[in-house]
Design a protein around this motif. Structure first.
Motif, PDB file in Angstrom:
ATOM      1  N   ALA A 253      48.414 -28.739  -3.301  1.00  0.00           N
ATOM      2  CA  ALA A 253      48.353 -30.093  -2.750  1.00  0.00           C
ATOM      3  C   ALA A 253      49.733 -30.542  -2.278  1.00  0.00           C
ATOM      4  O   ALA A 253      49.880 -31.156  -1.216  1.00  0.00           O
TER       5      ALA A 253
ATOM      6  N   ARG B 143      52.114 -28.571  -1.275  1.00  0.00           N
ATOM      7  CA  ARG B 143      52.412 -27.815  -0.067  1.00  0.00           C
ATOM      8  C   ARG B 143      51.709 -28.442   1.152  1.00  0.00           C
ATOM      9  O   ARG B 143      52.286 -28.546   2.239  1.00  0.00           O
ATOM     10  N   LEU B 144      50.473 -28.862   0.947  1.00  0.00           N
ATOM     11  CA  LEU B 144      49.733 -29.510   2.040  1.00  0.00           C
ATOM     12  C   LEU B 144      50.446 -30.787   2.472  1.00  0.00           C
ATOM     13  O   LEU B 144      50.579 -31.079   3.661  1.00  0.00           O
ATOM     14  N   TRP B 145      50.898 -31.553   1.485  1.00  0.00           N
ATOM     15  CA  TRP B 145      51.612 -32.796   1.772  1.00  0.00           C
ATOM     16  C   TRP B 145      52.887 -32.512   2.572  1.00  0.00           C
ATOM     17  O   TRP B 145      53.197 -33.191   3.536  1.00  0.00           O
TER      18      TRP B 145
ATOM     19  N   LEU C 259      53.466 -29.856   4.548  1.00  0.00           N
ATOM     20  CA  LEU C 259      53.151 -29.417   5.911  1.00  0.00           C
ATOM     21  C   LEU C 259      52.587 -30.551   6.752  1.00  0.00           C
ATOM     22  O   LEU C 259      52.947 -30.731   7.912  1.00  0.00           O
ATOM     23  N   GLN C 260      51.664 -31.329   6.155  1.00  0.00           N
ATOM     24  CA  GLN C 260      50.892 -32.266   6.977  1.00  0.00           C
ATOM     25  C   GLN C 260      51.535 -33.643   7.062  1.00  0.00           C
ATOM     26  O   GLN C 260      51.306 -34.365   8.025  1.00  0.00           O
ATOM     27  N   VAL C 261      52.302 -34.018   6.055  1.00  0.00           N
ATOM     28  CA  VAL C 261      52.914 -35.346   6.095  1.00  0.00           C
ATOM     29  C   VAL C 261      54.382 -35.241   6.506  1.00  0.00           C
ATOM     30  O   VAL C 261      54.796 -35.831   7.495  1.00  0.00           O
TER      31      VAL C 261
ATOM     32  N   GLN D 292      56.126 -32.600   7.693  1.00  0.00           N
ATOM     33  CA  GLN D 292      56.388 -31.872   8.941  1.00  0.00           C
ATOM     34  C   GLN D 292      55.266 -32.042   9.956  1.00  0.00           C
ATOM     35  O   GLN D 292      55.205 -31.343  10.955  1.00  0.00           O
ATOM     36  N   GLY D 293      54.357 -32.979   9.662  1.00  0.00           N
ATOM     37  CA  GLY D 293      53.165 -33.127  10.508  1.00  0.00           C
ATOM     38  C   GLY D 293      53.495 -33.388  11.966  1.00  0.00           C
ATOM     39  O   GLY D 293      52.921 -32.774  12.860  1.00  0.00           O
TER      40      GLY D 293
ATOM     41  N   TYR E  37      54.925 -30.259  13.698  1.00  0.00           N
ATOM     42  CA  TYR E  37      53.888 -29.250  13.976  1.00  0.00           C
ATOM     43  C   TYR E  37      52.907 -29.743  15.029  1.00  0.00           C
ATOM     44  O   TYR E  37      52.374 -28.954  15.802  1.00  0.00           O
ATOM     45  N   GLY E  38      52.681 -31.061  15.053  1.00  0.00           N
ATOM     46  CA  GLY E  38      51.804 -31.618  16.081  1.00  0.00           C
ATOM     47  C   GLY E  38      52.332 -31.327  17.471  1.00  0.00           C
ATOM     48  O   GLY E  38      51.596 -30.944  18.372  1.00  0.00           O
TER      49      GLY E  38
ATOM     50  N   ILE F 294      54.407 -28.872  18.312  1.00  0.00           N
ATOM     51  CA  ILE F 294      54.322 -27.436  18.594  1.00  0.00           C
ATOM     52  C   ILE F 294      52.896 -27.077  19.007  1.00  0.00           C
ATOM     53  O   ILE F 294      52.674 -26.296  19.923  1.00  0.00           O
ATOM     54  N   SER F 295      51.944 -27.693  18.322  1.00  0.00           N
ATOM     55  CA  SER F 295      50.549 -27.382  18.622  1.00  0.00           C
ATOM     56  C   SER F 295      50.189 -27.827  20.045  1.00  0.00           C
ATOM     57  O   SER F 295      49.483 -27.132  20.766  1.00  0.00           O
TER      58      SER F 295
END
Lengths: 594, 372
Positions: free
Chosen positions: A31, A33-35, A37-39, A41-42, A45-46, A48-49
């Motif tokens: 959890a 790690r998810l935080w 990546l998604q919060v 570095q979100g 990464y957005g 880059i995507s």
């Protein structure tokens, strides 16, 4: 089975409970790690995507078409095929096989696609101008070449080949110094821009504005969705001042010889034709000239890349007598009736100055001296004028200076005088040198463009126009007017008419049934011996000049022809001038009738 | 078979609903990951997965119908069949993804290793019943050599590193639940610590290039973004770009646009996380946590030791698959090609997991029954 009973042993329970704590701990770790990546570095990464799937593709703008003065297209944009490869698929493709089909070097493909920092999904051009055979060979083996793209682009085609090549020019990719220049920063690296002639000078006009397609692509580079499209804006068309009929007639008349032709419209300065032979084929450059072809062009002993109309200067020979005659009549050192007796030469000190006619011309006036090109008459005139007066008039008439056509680095020619000799050679001027200068030999040097301009000034009554390449849509203003008495120009024009049309005239080869032509022959000595040129090997033969204008009454064209090692002006250059004048006037007459 | 009233009353709906929920989420995500971008594409992964799900549910109820005690009776012959299947795959299997894992029967192809992992749990659990109390060194070595070493060698030969690792972990988990003597535990820790570099180098030499690449990529994913680190980077981009609330269902791009490889199988969690964000991902993690904790609870509540071992082994299997798969997707574990239970596309794995879930439900539903 004794142990197959309800098992409540405490150690076993504890171990399983411990396992559940471990598992909950691992979940917490995930959890976190998810935080992260998604919060944390979100946003990054957005971006880059988005970048993964958005592509901006430049759509090249169709280049403006170049026309001649009568609206005949000189170039066209023709489609061609090219092959490019996704670096991502490099490993799946048998590169040697592909190279064999395309007829290129496998090592070259590796070098282009293996560079650091290339996006794996950005196709790299491998070869341009695929033949249908090559396309067929690739298409039948399509599955062997994943990531290979065959696409279409436009290339410039020069409809007249080497005719007018110096004037029209060619395209090329950015050269290294241009790549660094901020002026070219909007030019995509693979794009072609004007690198020579009209294509270079009017590049901004012709280029247009490239369009853009913003698309979504998948990892295979396939276009999924068009998000936005800005269509390209076609480059502006351009109407040149040249008449392609004249240009063609003049170039073909050279038949392998080297030289130049410049034809001007006397009342505007528009260039009706600009020839420099030998020429080159601009279609060689259309999709990027290859190295060996470029080296061959650059090292060619005949120097095809030299624009002889502007970049070669030679003694103008007897065509310069026009200047001497104008100066003498305008200064009043001679009258039209002043007579000189020619016995085939004069002696000055211990030197002999011969006339081209060994037997002499007998007693001649100014008119006959021009018609028969009597050297002895002009020695006398030169002596009366003095070198500084000759030079003054020559410069007034536009010689000894660049004409200002911004095309290639133009040579200025040379008009010598006492000051020049003192400054450059630190020597005094000798009268013998005045004799030579008076008949356009010795130090005097001019370019074909200057001589055409001189002819134009004589034809239009004393106005100097800047030479221009683009068709004039209205009247153009002269940059200077030469202060010459009108009757002087009348007298000289009469003489020039006589050169072509009277018995004993040296320019009879330019006589035309279409319009009365006036002109003057000239011969620039290559070696210091006067001998019949045709007996010598070509490289020792004299250079031939001919300047002319037509029609006499209302001049519409002024022309200068220069033939390297052509021999006598009357024999080699005059017929070319005639063909050029006739090609132009015929067409003008046709237009007038319609 | 006779419908057992008590079985119906005590049926473990919790586990059943969790696996159905996971499978439905899985099918939705498979569809999103493979949804067509261009009109001519018509992927049918989600349809195939629905068929396998129906087959799995049928198998689950079939398994629940019999008392799991039957599994202990057939454990040894079934295990033998499993070994034979693995050998057939090794010698005749289809080459797929650089490794032989598939066996084709007519139009059907399946992965025996996916079924074998269940057979392995059953036979080891069965064999542990022969041992009284905690295990000594000799017994554990004997069991390891007979039941674990042989399939391990075959799997490494295939090579199927993922399943081999999982087999080893499951053997350890089962041994721990069964109970080890203290000196064995200490010895195992010492051997483990000493042999890591030794085994590591032997393993490294024996690894195929793609396996070595994956490990290098895990250590240093930015080294070569277009090459071996590509999987991990694209997965992190997918998850990270989901943000807190996600891009929305069918709005993800990393999967369908193929930037993310193995999108409907090994990297399905990344596809889900991109579309549902942190909120959805935590929710999904909680469902898995519920499945695992309930499995452990089942082990605790099992009416006999065989049930406890079986439930613990299956839960260990689910946990291992889950942690390795999601850990890899999150970029905190090396890329080992194993699927996410119940969600990844793949028929044999789904069927096998439903059978496993069936066994769990079987054990939990019969926890109050006395043996007779």
């Amino acid at each position: 089975m004794s142990n197959n009973s309800r098992c409540d042993s405490q150690p076993s329970r504890n171990r399983i409970l411990l396992a559940s704590y471990v598992i909950v701990g691992l979940f917490a770790l995930f959890a976190i790690r998810l935080w992260q990546l998604q919060v944390l570095q979100g946003k990054e990464y957005g971006k880059i995507s988005m970048g993964n799937m958005l592509r901006i593709i430049k759509i090249p703008a169709p280049r403006g078409i170049i026309y001649d003065r009568n609206g005949a297209p000189l170039v066209k944009n023709s489609p061609y095929f090219y092959a490019s490869l996704m670096p991502e698929n490099l490993k799946q493709v048998n590169i040697q096989y592909l190279a064999d089909i395309l007829g290129i070097n496998a090592g070259d493909i590796y070098a282009r696609t293996n560079k650091k920092g290339l996006s794996p999904f950005e196709p790299i051009k491998l070869k341009e101008g695929l033949t249908f055979k090559e396309i067929a060979a690739i298409e039948t083996r399509r599955s062997d070449f994943p990531g290979l793209i065959i696409d279409i682009d436009m290339s410039r085609e020069y409809l007249y080949g080497d005719i007018g090549a110096h004037l029209i020019g060619y395209l090329g990719k950015l050269n290294p110094s241009q790549s660094k220049n901020p002026e070219f920063k909007d030019v995509p690296p693979e794009a072609f821009i004007g690198q020579w002639g009209t294509e270079l000078i009017f590049d901004r006009t012709l280029r247009g504005i490239p369009g853009e397609r913003i698309i979504e692509i998948d990892a295979l580079g396939r276009e999924i969705k068009l998000l936005k499209e800005n269509p390209p804006v076609k480059g502006k068309d351009l109407k040149l001042s040249i008449d392609i009929n004249l240009q063609k007639a003049a170039e073909e008349a050279f038949a392998g010889r080297a030289g130049a032709v410049v034809a001007l419209k006397p009342d505007t300065g528009e260039i009706l034709g600009l020839v420099s032979r030998p020429s080159f084929n601009p279609n060689l450059f259309a999709r990027g000239v290859n190295y060996s072809q470029w080296v061959a062009l650059i090292q060619d002993k005949k120097v095809p890349m030299l624009n002889r109309a502007l970049q070669s200067q030679y003694p103008p020979g007897s065509t310069f007598k026009i200047v001497t005659a104008i100066a003498a009549l305008n200064e009043g050192v001679v009258t039209p009736d002043t007579k000189v007796t020619c016995t085939g030469g004069i002696t000055y000190g211990k030197w002999q100055f011969g006339c081209w006619k060994k037997g002499g011309h007998g007693t001649v006036s100014m008119h006959r001296a021009i018609v028969e090109s009597c050297d002895v008459y002009f020695y006398e005139v030169g002596k009366r004028l003095g070198i500084d007066k000759i030079a003054e008039y020559a410069r007034k008439l536009g010689l000894g200076n660049e004409t200002g056509l911004q095309m290639v680095k133009e040579r200025s020619g040379l008009i010598p005088d006492t000051k020049w000799k003192h400054e450059k050679r630190n020597q005094q001027w000798y009268l013998g040198e005045t004799f030579n200068a008076a008949i356009g030999q010795g130090y005097v040097a001019t370019t074909p463009m200057q001589m055409a301009q001189l002819m134009s000034v004589v034809a239009n009554g004393g106005l100097i126009y800047s030479p221009v390449m683009v068709k004039a849509e209205g009247p153009l203003q002269p940059i200077a007017s030469v202060d010459i008495k009108p009757h002087v120009l009348d007298l000289v024009r009469d003489g020039l008419y006589g050169v072509v049309n009277e018995g004993g005239g040296t320019g009879g080869a330019a006589r035309s049934s279409i319009a009365p032509v006036g002109g003057k022959t000239g011969t620039a000595q290559v070696v210091g011996i006067r001998r019949s040129s045709h007996l010598l090997p070509e490289k020792f033969r004299d250079h031939a000049w001919f300047v002319a204008f037509a029609p006499i009454e209302k001049p519409a064209i002024a022309v200068c022809v220069f033939v390297e090692h052509g021999g006598h002006g009357g024999g080699a250059a005059a017929p070319i001038a005639k063909l050029a004048i006739e090609a132009y006037l015929k067409n003008e007459k046709l237009k007038a009738e319609n | 078979m006779r419908i057992n009233r008590r079985l119906v009353k005590n049926f473990d709906w919790g586990t059943f609903l969790i696996v159905i929920l996971l499978s439905v989420i899985g099918i939705m995500t498979i569809y999103s990951a493979t949804r067509p971008l261009l009109p001519h594409e018509q992927p049918n992964y989600h349809i195939k997965q629905i068929y396998w799900l129906l087959l799995g549910v049928t198998a689950l109820f079939f398994i629940v119908g019999f008392d799991y005690i039957w599994l202990s009776r057939f454990a040894y012959p079934v295990y033998a069949i499993g070994i034979v299947l693995l050998l057939i795959v090794l010698f005749a299997g289809k080459i797929g993804m650089g490794a032989q894992r598939w066996l084709s029967i007519g139009p059907l192809s399946f992965q025996p290793s996916e079924i074998f992992r269940l057979m392995f749990i059953i036979v080891v659990s069965r064999h542990f019943l022969e041992i009284n109390g905690t295990m000594g060194l000799t017994s554990i070595i004997k069991i390891f050599l007979v039941f674990t070493f042989i399939p391990l060698i075959i799997l490494l030969k295939q090579p199927d590193l993922g399943t081999a690792v999982i087999l080893l972990i499951m053997f350890l988990s089962l041994s721990i639940v069964k109970g080890l003597q203290k000196k064995v535990v200490i010895l195992l820790i010492i051997i483990g610590a000493l042999s890591i570099p030794f085994i590591g180098s032997i393993m490294w030499e024996g690894l195929k290039d793609y396996q070595k690449n994956r490990i290098v990529a895990f250590m240093e994913p930015e080294a070569d973004p277009a090459g071996i680190g590509y999987h991990i980077n694209q997965s992190k981009i997918a998850i990270g770009s989901g943000g807190i609330l996600g891009k929305g269902y069918l709005k993800g791009t990393q999967g369908p646009f193929r930037f993310l490889p193995e999108k409907q199988t090994d990297f399905i969690f990344a596809v889900f996380a991109e579309e549902w964000g942190l909120v959805g991902s935590i929710f999904l993690l909680l469902i898995y946590l519920a499945l695992i904790l309930r499995g452990l609870d089942t082990a605790l509540k099992a009416k006999d030791e065989f049930g406890r071992l079986l439930a613990a082994g299956i839960t260990a299997m689910f946990s291992t698959y889950f942690f390795i798969n999601v850990g890899m997707t999150l970029g905190i574990m090396p890329v080992v090609g194993i699927p996410l239970p119940f969600m990844s596309y793949g028929g044999t794995a789904l069927l096998s997991n439903f059978i496993a879930a069936g066994i769990l439900i079987n054990i939990r539903s019969r926890r109050f029954e006395l043996f007779y």
